[in-house]
Structure formats: C-alpha cells, structure tokens
Design a protein around this motif. Sequence first.
Motif, PDB file in Angstrom:
ATOM      1  N   VAL A   4       1.906   3.803   7.465  1.00 31.19           N
ATOM      2  CA  VAL A   4       1.057   3.924   6.286  1.00 31.19           C
ATOM      3  C   VAL A   4       0.047   2.785   6.262  1.00 31.19           C
ATOM      4  CG1 VAL A   4       0.973   4.057   3.768  1.00 31.19           C
ATOM      5  CG2 VAL A   4       2.950   4.991   4.995  1.00 31.19           C
ATOM      6  N   ALA A   5      -1.234   3.123   6.195  1.00 33.98           N
ATOM      7  CA  ALA A   5      -2.301   2.132   6.035  1.00 33.98           C
ATOM      8  C   ALA A   5      -2.751   2.152   4.587  1.00 33.98           C
ATOM      9  CB  ALA A   5      -3.467   2.442   6.961  1.00 33.98           C
ATOM     10  N   ILE A   6      -2.696   1.006   3.926  1.00 34.42           N
ATOM     11  CA  ILE A   6      -3.119   0.914   2.529  1.00 34.42           C
ATOM     12  C   ILE A   6      -4.436   0.157   2.500  1.00 34.42           C
ATOM     13  CG2 ILE A   6      -2.530   0.061   0.234  1.00 34.42           C
ATOM     14  CD1 ILE A   6       0.480   0.355   1.499  1.00 34.42           C
ATOM     15  N   ILE A   7      -5.503   0.908   2.269  1.00 32.07           N
ATOM     16  CA  ILE A   7      -6.871   0.382   2.321  1.00 32.07           C
ATOM     17  C   ILE A   7      -7.320   0.100   0.887  1.00 32.07           C
ATOM     18  CG2 ILE A   7      -9.201   0.813   3.187  1.00 32.07           C
ATOM     19  CD1 ILE A   7      -7.102   1.027   5.385  1.00 32.07           C
ATOM     20  N   LEU A  35      -1.209  -3.539   4.753  1.00 32.39           N
ATOM     21  CA  LEU A  35      -2.353  -3.677   3.859  1.00 32.39           C
ATOM     22  C   LEU A  35      -3.608  -4.010   4.651  1.00 32.39           C
ATOM     23  CD1 LEU A  35      -0.797  -5.833   0.999  1.00 32.39           C
ATOM     24  CD2 LEU A  35      -1.590  -3.488   0.770  1.00 32.39           C
ATOM     25  N   TYR A  36      -4.734  -3.418   4.244  1.00 32.30           N
ATOM     26  CA  TYR A  36      -6.031  -3.729   4.831  1.00 32.30           C
ATOM     27  C   TYR A  36      -7.067  -3.809   3.709  1.00 32.30           C
ATOM     28  CZ  TYR A  36      -3.974  -2.043   9.234  1.00 32.30           C
ATOM     29  OH  TYR A  36      -3.169  -1.845  10.327  1.00 32.30           O
ATOM     30  N   LYS A  37      -7.851  -4.866   3.694  1.00 34.47           N
ATOM     31  CA  LYS A  37      -8.955  -4.946   2.746  1.00 34.47           C
ATOM     32  C   LYS A  37     -10.226  -4.479   3.439  1.00 34.47           C
ATOM     33  CE  LYS A  37      -9.429  -9.899   3.764  1.00 34.47           C
ATOM     34  NZ  LYS A  37      -9.239 -11.268   3.245  1.00 34.47           N
ATOM     35  N   VAL A  38     -11.069  -3.749   2.715  1.00 36.42           N
ATOM     36  CA  VAL A  38     -12.324  -3.307   3.319  1.00 36.42           C
ATOM     37  C   VAL A  38     -13.305  -4.478   3.346  1.00 36.42           C
ATOM     38  CG1 VAL A  38     -12.019  -0.912   2.593  1.00 36.42           C
ATOM     39  CG2 VAL A  38     -13.263  -2.494   1.111  1.00 36.42           C
ATOM     40  N   PRO A  39     -14.287  -4.445   4.233  1.00 32.97           N
ATOM     41  CA  PRO A  39     -15.277  -5.528   4.269  1.00 32.97           C
ATOM     42  C   PRO A  39     -16.021  -5.642   2.951  1.00 32.97           C
ATOM     43  CG  PRO A  39     -15.415  -4.155   6.239  1.00 32.97           C
ATOM     44  CD  PRO A  39     -14.512  -3.430   5.286  1.00 32.97           C
ATOM     45  N   ASP A  40     -16.312  -6.848   2.530  1.00 32.42           N
ATOM     46  CA  ASP A  40     -17.076  -7.046   1.304  1.00 32.42           C
ATOM     47  C   ASP A  40     -18.558  -6.849   1.589  1.00 32.42           C
ATOM     48  OD1 ASP A  40     -17.585  -7.510  -1.346  1.00 32.42           O
ATOM     49  OD2 ASP A  40     -16.464  -9.391  -1.436  1.00 32.42           O
ATOM     50  N   LEU A  41     -19.333  -6.733   0.539  1.00 30.95           N
ATOM     51  CA  LEU A  41     -20.782  -6.578   0.661  1.00 30.95           C
ATOM     52  C   LEU A  41     -21.461  -7.946   0.540  1.00 30.95           C
ATOM     53  CD1 LEU A  41     -21.236  -3.385  -1.529  1.00 30.95           C
ATOM     54  CD2 LEU A  41     -21.118  -3.539   0.962  1.00 30.95           C
ATOM     55  N   PRO A  42     -22.693  -8.067   1.021  1.00 28.27           N
ATOM     56  CA  PRO A  42     -23.369  -9.373   0.991  1.00 28.27           C
ATOM     57  C   PRO A  42     -23.524  -9.958  -0.407  1.00 28.27           C
ATOM     58  CG  PRO A  42     -24.517  -7.843   2.448  1.00 28.27           C
ATOM     59  CD  PRO A  42     -23.480  -7.044   1.724  1.00 28.27           C
ATOM     60  N   SER A  43     -23.731  -9.093  -1.408  1.00 33.95           N
ATOM     61  CA  SER A  43     -23.938  -9.584  -2.772  1.00 33.95           C
ATOM     62  C   SER A  43     -23.121  -8.749  -3.750  1.00 33.95           C
ATOM     63  CB  SER A  43     -25.432  -9.516  -3.126  1.00 33.95           C
ATOM     64  OG  SER A  43     -25.661 -10.011  -4.433  1.00 33.95           O
ATOM     65  N   PRO A  44     -21.792  -8.945  -3.775  1.00 31.33           N
ATOM     66  CA  PRO A  44     -20.950  -8.124  -4.637  1.00 31.33           C
ATOM     67  C   PRO A  44     -21.121  -8.479  -6.111  1.00 31.33           C
ATOM     68  CG  PRO A  44     -19.646  -9.851  -3.632  1.00 31.33           C
ATOM     69  CD  PRO A  44     -21.015  -9.926  -3.002  1.00 31.33           C
ATOM     70  N   ASP A  69      -7.799   1.433  12.470  1.00 39.55           N
ATOM     71  CA  ASP A  69      -6.632   1.392  11.591  1.00 39.55           C
ATOM     72  C   ASP A  69      -6.400   2.744  10.926  1.00 39.55           C
ATOM     73  OD1 ASP A  69      -6.179  -1.361  12.103  1.00 39.55           O
ATOM     74  OD2 ASP A  69      -7.715  -1.879  10.622  1.00 39.55           O
ATOM     75  N   LEU A  70      -7.473   3.436  10.585  1.00 37.19           N
ATOM     76  CA  LEU A  70      -7.345   4.778  10.022  1.00 37.19           C
ATOM     77  C   LEU A  70      -6.747   5.740  11.040  1.00 37.19           C
ATOM     78  CD1 LEU A  70     -10.779   5.237   8.173  1.00 37.19           C
ATOM     79  CD2 LEU A  70      -8.600   4.521   7.177  1.00 37.19           C
ATOM     80  N   VAL A  71      -7.240   5.673  12.247  1.00 35.54           N
ATOM     81  CA  VAL A  71      -6.789   6.591  13.302  1.00 35.54           C
ATOM     82  C   VAL A  71      -5.321   6.347  13.644  1.00 35.54           C
ATOM     83  CG1 VAL A  71      -7.143   7.296  15.697  1.00 35.54           C
ATOM     84  CG2 VAL A  71      -9.121   6.828  14.233  1.00 35.54           C
ATOM     85  N   ALA A  72      -4.895   5.098  13.627  1.00 35.63           N
ATOM     86  CA  ALA A  72      -3.527   4.762  14.025  1.00 35.63           C
ATOM     87  C   ALA A  72      -2.488   5.171  12.986  1.00 35.63           C
ATOM     88  CB  ALA A  72      -3.422   3.268  14.293  1.00 35.63           C
ATOM     89  N   ALA A  73      -2.907   5.359  11.739  1.00 40.60           N
ATOM     90  CA  ALA A  73      -1.972   5.655  10.658  1.00 40.60           C
ATOM     91  C   ALA A  73      -1.631   7.143  10.604  1.00 40.60           C
ATOM     92  CB  ALA A  73      -2.564   5.214   9.327  1.00 40.60           C
ATOM     93  N   ASP A  74      -0.411   7.425  10.135  1.00 38.79           N
ATOM     94  CA  ASP A  74      -0.034   8.807   9.813  1.00 38.79           C
ATOM     95  C   ASP A  74      -0.454   9.144   8.389  1.00 38.79           C
ATOM     96  OD1 ASP A  74       1.592   9.354  12.260  1.00 38.79           O
ATOM     97  OD2 ASP A  74       2.827   7.733  11.433  1.00 38.79           O
ATOM     98  N   ALA A  75      -0.391   8.139   7.521  1.00 36.39           N
ATOM     99  CA  ALA A  75      -0.711   8.324   6.109  1.00 36.39           C
ATOM    100  C   ALA A  75      -1.574   7.163   5.635  1.00 36.39           C
ATOM    101  CB  ALA A  75       0.568   8.398   5.277  1.00 36.39           C
ATOM    102  N   ILE A  76      -2.447   7.446   4.678  1.00 34.90           N
ATOM    103  CA  ILE A  76      -3.390   6.450   4.179  1.00 34.90           C
ATOM    104  C   ILE A  76      -3.357   6.455   2.661  1.00 34.90           C
ATOM    105  CG2 ILE A  76      -5.820   5.747   4.089  1.00 34.90           C
ATOM    106  CD1 ILE A  76      -6.173   7.383   6.746  1.00 34.90           C
TER     107      ILE A  76
END
Length: 222
Positions: A4-7, A35-44, A69-76
């Motif tokens: 399970v990948a938790i994005i 757990l995986y955090k998505v990349p932040d934006l330049p000016s959040p 990471d998405l491809v490797a997971a069975d569930a997201i």
Amino acid sequence: MIKVAIIFHSRSGNTYQMAAAAAAAAVKAGAEAQLYKVPDLPSPMVLDHKAYAELNAETADVPVATLADLVAADAIMIGTPVHYGLPAPQILDFIDHSGPVAIPGDLANKVVSVFASGSMPHAGQQAAILALHNCICHWGSLIVPNGSSVEVLGLPNNGAPYGTCSVSRHEANNVHEDNLAALEYQALRLVEVATAYKIGREQTTSAIRYVDRRLLAEKFGL
C-alpha cells in the motif's frame, strides 16, 4: 503481501496525521505500507507558517512520491487538504504528471481510496474526494469508497460514504478520534479488496491488451 502506497500532502499536519493512521491500519491489516509526500510547489499557499515548518521537520525522512512508487503498489491511498473545494494543487500537480504510467495502463489494476481534511464541516472535503475520483477513473483504477454500512461510519464526526473526512477548525494536528477509527476501517477495506483482486488476477488470464508502449513513445515521447 499487499503493498500500500499512501500518497499525501499536508500543510498543518492534519492530512499527515490521517496518512500516518492509515499506514498503521494497513500494516495492522497485514499489508506493507509506505508513506510518500508529493513534491511541494515553488510558492505554496500557507496560513499557519509555524505548523508548516514543524510539519516539514517532522516529515523530513518521508520519501517524496515518484511514479515508480505508484506502479510498485497494489493499492494506493491519497490524502489531501481542501483548497477552495478542490484537492491541494500539489496533489493535482503530481497526478497531472502521471501520464507516462497512466496512459500505458500501469495504474489500471490498482485499488485506490481517498481521504481529505478541511477547515470546517462543509469546507469541501467530499468535493475534493470526488474530484480525485475523477482522476482515478482516468487511471482506470478501482475506487474503494467507505460506504455507509459499518457502525464506525455513523459516529458523530464521520458520515461521508466517499472517504474519511476530517474537520481541523484551523488547528494543527486536530484529527478527531472518530476519523481515525474511520481511517482504520478504510484501510482495512482497501487491503481486503486489493487482496481479493490480486488473487483473482493471479488465477485468471486477462484478455485485456493495453496501449502499445512503442506507439506511445513515438506519439508522446514517453
């Protein structure tokens, strides 16, 4: 074992708190969770700068999500704060860059569920979840909602059949225990559906043929 990948993206810690609870629940259900955090934006856009800085320090060791990471997971599981009734732009930006794995069908057999955190009871949590359901449909993945059929979903601070919704009241790390209980159910349901689907796929031969990668490479440079 189901992977399970938790994005997630989080600004003041609420969505991160939910993501961490989901990961613990997935492990409790017998899965391998990351757990995986998505990349932040330049000016959040940040309202609580102190909480944002503390969260960045707390999540310094959480890896940044990649398409692999998405491809490797069975569930997201995808967790998002609400931005004007929509998912966080960081989440949408990450999904917007998923074409190289989504178009060839690499995400078509994933099982996906969504949760959200907003400032007030009607801040757009359900709208944000449904918006992400639209994206998941383009992936071709299987959406796993909470439904309304188990007791925990009827607790006073729960109630959304689409996915677990939290109300932060503009306070950092303010996820109600009812929501954490709902997340445990949501993760368990996700793991059970992913397990059943994986067993079924291993026992059958699919007649589905996805897009030829060579054609995609020629057309889109993927």
